[in-house]
Motif scaffolding. Sequence first.
Motif, short mmCIF file in Angstrom:
data_model
loop_
_atom_site.label_atom_id
_atom_site.label_comp_id
_atom_site.label_asym_id
_atom_site.label_seq_id
_atom_site.Cartn_x
_atom_site.Cartn_y
_atom_site.Cartn_z
N GLN A 32 -11.65 0.73 1.88
CA GLN A 32 -10.95 0.63 0.60
C GLN A 32 -9.87 -0.45 0.62
O GLN A 32 -9.39 -0.87 -0.44
CB GLN A 32 -10.31 1.98 0.24
CG GLN A 32 -11.29 3.13 0.11
CD GLN A 32 -12.14 3.06 -1.14
OE1 GLN A 32 -11.84 2.29 -2.06
NE2 GLN A 32 -13.19 3.86 -1.20
N ASP A 33 -9.50 -0.90 1.81
CA ASP A 33 -8.46 -1.93 1.90
C ASP A 33 -8.91 -3.27 1.33
O ASP A 33 -8.08 -4.18 1.16
CB ASP A 33 -8.01 -2.12 3.35
CG ASP A 33 -7.18 -0.95 3.86
OD1 ASP A 33 -6.65 -0.19 3.02
OD2 ASP A 33 -7.05 -0.79 5.09
N SER B 215 -6.29 -5.59 5.75
CA SER B 215 -5.46 -4.46 6.13
C SER B 215 -4.07 -4.65 5.54
O SER B 215 -3.47 -5.72 5.69
CB SER B 215 -5.35 -4.36 7.66
OG SER B 215 -4.28 -3.50 8.03
N ALA C 5 -11.64 -2.64 8.96
CA ALA C 5 -11.67 -1.19 8.78
C ALA C 5 -11.95 -0.49 10.11
O ALA C 5 -12.88 -0.86 10.83
CB ALA C 5 -12.74 -0.81 7.76
N ASP D 147 0.82 -1.21 0.00
CA ASP D 147 0.00 0.00 0.00
C ASP D 147 0.85 1.26 0.00
O ASP D 147 0.41 2.31 -0.47
CB ASP D 147 -0.94 0.01 1.21
CG ASP D 147 -0.20 0.13 2.53
OD1 ASP D 147 0.65 -0.74 2.80
OD2 ASP D 147 -0.45 1.09 3.29
N ALA E 75 -21.07 4.50 4.05
CA ALA E 75 -19.87 4.37 3.22
C ALA E 75 -19.89 3.04 2.47
O ALA E 75 -19.50 2.97 1.29
CB ALA E 75 -18.62 4.47 4.08
N ASN F 111 -15.47 -5.08 10.88
CA ASN F 111 -15.27 -3.64 10.78
C ASN F 111 -15.57 -3.00 12.13
O ASN F 111 -16.45 -3.45 12.86
CB ASN F 111 -16.20 -3.06 9.71
CG ASN F 111 -15.93 -3.65 8.34
OD1 ASN F 111 -14.97 -3.28 7.68
ND2 ASN F 111 -16.76 -4.60 7.93
N SER G 77 -12.12 2.92 9.90
CA SER G 77 -12.57 4.21 9.38
C SER G 77 -13.28 3.96 8.06
O SER G 77 -13.23 2.85 7.50
CB SER G 77 -11.38 5.15 9.15
OG SER G 77 -10.55 4.64 8.12
N ILE G 78 -13.90 5.00 7.54
CA ILE G 78 -14.54 4.89 6.23
C ILE G 78 -13.50 4.55 5.17
O ILE G 78 -13.72 3.67 4.33
CB ILE G 78 -15.26 6.21 5.90
CG1 ILE G 78 -16.52 6.36 6.77
CG2 ILE G 78 -15.64 6.28 4.43
CD1 ILE G 78 -17.15 7.73 6.68
N ASP G 79 -12.36 5.22 5.21
CA ASP G 79 -11.32 4.95 4.22
C ASP G 79 -10.80 3.52 4.32
O ASP G 79 -10.36 2.95 3.32
CB ASP G 79 -10.15 5.93 4.40
CG ASP G 79 -10.50 7.35 3.99
OD1 ASP G 79 -11.51 7.52 3.28
OD2 ASP G 79 -9.78 8.28 4.40
N GLY G 80 -10.86 2.94 5.52
CA GLY G 80 -10.37 1.58 5.70
C GLY G 80 -11.12 0.55 4.89
O GLY G 80 -10.59 -0.53 4.59
#
Length: 493
Positions: free
Chosen positions: A448-449, A414, A441, A66, A270, A253, A443-446
């Motif tokens: 995307q993992d 992750s 996750a 990443d 999300a 999550n 977070s919201i961005d997590g």
Amino acid sequence: FDLQGLGAKKIASLHSELGVSSIADLQRACESGEASKLAGFGEKTVANLLEAIQSRAQYAESFRADQAAPAVEDILEYLRGHPDTSRAEAAGIFRRGKETVHDLDFLVATKKPEALMEAFVKPPWVESVIASGPTKTSVRLKNGVQCDLRAVSNAEFPFALAYFTGSKEHNIQMRSRALKHGWTLNEYRFAPTGPDSPEPPDDIHDESQLHRALGLEFIEPELREGSGEIEAAEAGTLPKLIETENLRGTFHNHTTASDGHATLRQMAEAAMELGLEYLGIADHSKASFQANGLDEARLRAQLEEIRELNREFAPDFRLFAGSEVDILKDGSLDFPDDLLAELDYAVASVHSVFNLPEAEMTERILRAVANPHITMLGHPTGRLLLKRESYAVNIPAIIEACAANGTIIELNASPWRLDLDWRWWRMASAKGVKCSINPDAHSIDGLQDLWHGIRAARKGWLTRADVLNTLPLDKVWSALQAKRAAAGVSGPV
């Protein structure tokens, strides 16, 4: 210092008492015995610090995938935008989907290689030029990653892309196969081995045609590790690898109820924006006090909040109520069975006491996965890539137990974990163990993992059918309850 086991209090003590201000100072203090004389620094602590320093040095030139991915995206966009570029691709370890990289390889097809070499050193992300020539240039990026660019002709491009993607073991087997056809194979072309050898095809425009010329199905880059992919390609038995768009939802999550940074509603919204049909919540249990783990009362309150949201979201989206339940040192679980029975699903994970002997750690996990209310095993080896090694555990025994008990194994997406490692998934799949690709996750961005998890799953030869969360909403519930049903125990009403 970013070292495992070294907190702010110990750092302050080292600095004030011994004048330690660098990793080198710390290593000298540990090796000389001075550090062990300080309060809170026993022999075991010092030994662990020296091990952490050694690991840091070992990983100094490596980066998680990443960390490299944004650079790959930027560089490819830059190269493809150059007027003299015909084709451009990333190659090497990154293209094969490995979890860590030590450098990045790029390939361009062009009639003007000097122009591409000159352009490659100019972007603002370049820290320094390591070497530069007419067809190859190496630079170091500001994030520390070394990048190599090679330029070839359009005709050479498919051969070069295959060669520089690797792996070494895969390439050796490909060259051996070419020899059986009477050809040599290198990074530029096929060529006859002698005057009496048959002429190789001269219409190779991409890797699939290269593979076809050798009597093989196209081999996806992630599979090219010299571990049976060529035999499978010859036999026509390569798997159709899972794709990102196959995912219909995901589990494991966290929210602000424990150590997450988004609320239940925010995480749900999300997930819906990503096109998912369901999201499994699994906040920490009470033993993970450092992560604000939930006790029984707080978990039951969260269950009610999830039910209320589900009434609002139905019928197109659903939150699944779960928990990431700590596996305690003796293999017992942090919540009793009567509470676990109220959950839609449960993830069991080790979060403490990582230093048990292998047999004891294995038995600890075996006890947990045998519980009929434990749906899946979370991050089975506990590793943190380039930071913390896996704890000692017998993974084949864990896989066997999960197969016997109907326990799903998580592929924790992750990028710090990617656990269970891709090297074990062929064994797990062969035993009938299902995978759940979970972002863990916080977070919201997590969320995307999930992309990193898909890469790891593909590298593990996994198909859509191998992965729990490719099931649509109307089918995933029965899959979540299958273990309980087989054991004859009830779940939530």
